[in-house]
Design an enzyme around this catalytic site. Structure first.
Site, PDB file in Angstrom:
ATOM      1  N   ARG A   1      26.659  37.263  32.869  1.00 20.42           N
ATOM      2  CA  ARG A   1      27.642  37.888  31.982  1.00 20.42           C
ATOM      3  C   ARG A   1      27.857  37.040  30.734  1.00 20.42           C
ATOM      4  NH1 ARG A   1      31.021  41.298  34.938  1.00 20.42           N
ATOM      5  NH2 ARG A   1      31.647  42.047  32.905  1.00 20.42           N
TER       6      ARG A   1
ATOM      7  N   ARG B   1      28.707  25.638  48.411  1.00 20.67           N
ATOM      8  CA  ARG B   1      28.071  26.668  47.591  1.00 20.67           C
ATOM      9  C   ARG B   1      27.581  26.085  46.266  1.00 20.67           C
ATOM     10  NH1 ARG B   1      28.367  31.412  49.934  1.00 20.67           N
ATOM     11  NH2 ARG B   1      27.341  32.232  48.098  1.00 20.67           N
TER      12      ARG B   1
ATOM     13  N   PRO C   1      38.240  47.604  33.735  1.00 12.56           N
ATOM     14  CA  PRO C   1      39.600  47.150  34.078  1.00 12.56           C
ATOM     15  C   PRO C   1      39.577  46.141  35.220  1.00 12.56           C
ATOM     16  CG  PRO C   1      39.431  49.563  34.071  1.00 12.56           C
ATOM     17  CD  PRO C   1      38.052  49.023  33.917  1.00 12.56           C
ATOM     18  N   GLU C   2      40.381  45.094  35.088  1.00 12.32           N
ATOM     19  CA  GLU C   2      40.495  44.080  36.128  1.00 12.32           C
ATOM     20  C   GLU C   2      41.896  44.198  36.739  1.00 12.32           C
ATOM     21  OE1 GLU C   2      39.068  40.254  34.694  1.00 12.32           O
ATOM     22  OE2 GLU C   2      37.887  41.243  33.147  1.00 12.32           O
TER      23      GLU C   2
ATOM     24  N   LYS D   1      40.787  45.639  42.267  1.00 12.66           N
ATOM     25  CA  LYS D   1      40.701  46.584  41.155  1.00 12.66           C
ATOM     26  C   LYS D   1      40.828  48.029  41.623  1.00 12.66           C
ATOM     27  CE  LYS D   1      37.404  43.397  39.002  1.00 12.66           C
ATOM     28  NZ  LYS D   1      36.022  43.254  38.480  1.00 12.66           N
TER      29      LYS D   1
ATOM     30  N   ARG E   1      31.914  57.869  31.041  1.00 13.54           N
ATOM     31  CA  ARG E   1      30.635  57.416  31.603  1.00 13.54           C
ATOM     32  C   ARG E   1      30.483  57.749  33.088  1.00 13.54           C
ATOM     33  NH1 ARG E   1      28.954  51.655  29.386  1.00 13.54           N
ATOM     34  NH2 ARG E   1      27.062  52.249  30.499  1.00 13.54           N
TER      35      ARG E   1
ATOM     36  N   HIS F   1      36.786  64.206  28.500  1.00 13.01           N
ATOM     37  CA  HIS F   1      35.909  63.952  29.652  1.00 13.01           C
ATOM     38  C   HIS F   1      36.683  64.020  30.964  1.00 13.01           C
ATOM     39  CE1 HIS F   1      32.865  62.729  26.751  1.00 13.01           C
ATOM     40  NE2 HIS F   1      33.808  62.028  26.151  1.00 13.01           N
TER      41      HIS F   1
END
Ligand SMILES: [Zn+2]
Length: 293
Positions: A262, A153, A2-3, A59, A110, A91
């Site tokens: 990613r 950067r 989730p973001e 988050k 998880r 769970h």
């Protein structure tokens, strides 16, 4: 994972149901959730406390209780907060009985989710400041601020967008969507972006996140609403997870590449690649035998 839009969706659904209620009983079945504290310590601290406000930062879902006690919850990969679930989730890691009514179950197959207890507003502030940059919707999140973040950067811009200490709340989905909207290739060196590009990127980050919130989040894996329902933003992705499909803007086939470690989705016509990547592409296409080997 989730973001910002997914966590904000949970916060908006849950806040009216839990704010002003007391945590009558707290059962934490998983010591990983409260590490380094023991579950019993967190249970004892929260039991009998009134939840004053359910907030969010990046988050993190922030539970603020009477007595200046706070809990910073992170859902990580598969965490969900379910309100009065039927049947009981398989769970369940944390179960909270509310007074006068209501029951919360934190379900997390998880088990990467965490709940960190913070005693006092200063402890909360220090915890968040050490981990999170500005919220993209913060009025201080200006183009000048973004220029300061990228200055000097060499890291690809996607890596910077994902770095929570620089910008809070953006993850893999919304970084891809924002970079596409801003027409910036994810592998572009951050410090080389122009003022115009950064201005577009700032707008695009906010637009992508707003669209995600409007669609009540994206459910591409385990993200669930508090009633177990799924978000709908996955049906509106412009590039994310759309490899092989035509770009909505120009029709070029969307590609999947790797950026910042990613899986990353990009239209390399709309988002022109940095020179190094173009050279590498032309080298490999001019020598098909080595590419095949
Ligand atoms: Zn395109």
């Amino acid at each position: 994972m989730p973001e910002l839009p997914e966590v904000e969706t949970i916060r908006r659904q849950l806040a009216p149901l839990v704010e002003g209620r007391t945590f009558r009983k707290v059962e934490i079945a998983d010591p990983r959730w409260t590490r380094p504290l023991a579950p019993s310590e967190v249970e004892e601290t929260l039991t009998g406390r009134k939840l004053q406000r359910l907030g969010r930062r990046g988050k993190y879902l922030l539970w603020s209780f009477s007595g200046d006690v706070h809990l910073a919850q992170h859902l990580r990969m598969t965490g969900a907060v379910l309100y009065d679930p039927h049947p009981e989730p398989r769970h369940a890691r944390v179960v909270i009985e509310l007074r006068p009514k209501g029951r919360l179950v934190i379900d997390d197959p998880r088990r990467f989710g965490t709940g960190e207890l913070l005693l006092g507003s200063e402890a909360l502030k220090n915890f968040l400041d050490a981990r999170l940059g500005l919220e993209p919707f913060d009025e201080r999140f200006t183009v000048e601020h973004l220029k300061g973040i990228v200055r000097g950067r060499r890291a690809p811009i996607k890596a910077l967008l994902l770095d929570q200490r620089r910008i809070a709340g953006v993850g893999n989905i919304y970084a891809d969507e924002a970079l596409f909207m801003a027409q910036i290739h994810p592998l572009r060196a951050s410090g080389k972006l122009t003022g115009d590009q950064l201005a577009r990127l700032r707008e695009a980050v906010m637009m992508a996140l707003s669209a995600g919130i409007d669609a009540r989040g994206a459910s591409i894996d385990d993200f669930r609403h508090i009633d177990g329902m799924r978000g709908t933003f996955q049906n509106r992705f412009l590039v994310h997870l759309r490899a092989g499909e035509p770009c909505v803007r120009c029709g070029t086939t969307i590609r999947k590449i790797v950026a910042a470690g990613r899986g990353t989705y990009v239209c390399e016509s709309c988002q022109s690649p940095p020179r190094k990547r173009r050279q590498a592409a032309s080298r490999s296409s001019s020598r098909p035998s080595s590419a095949a080997a």
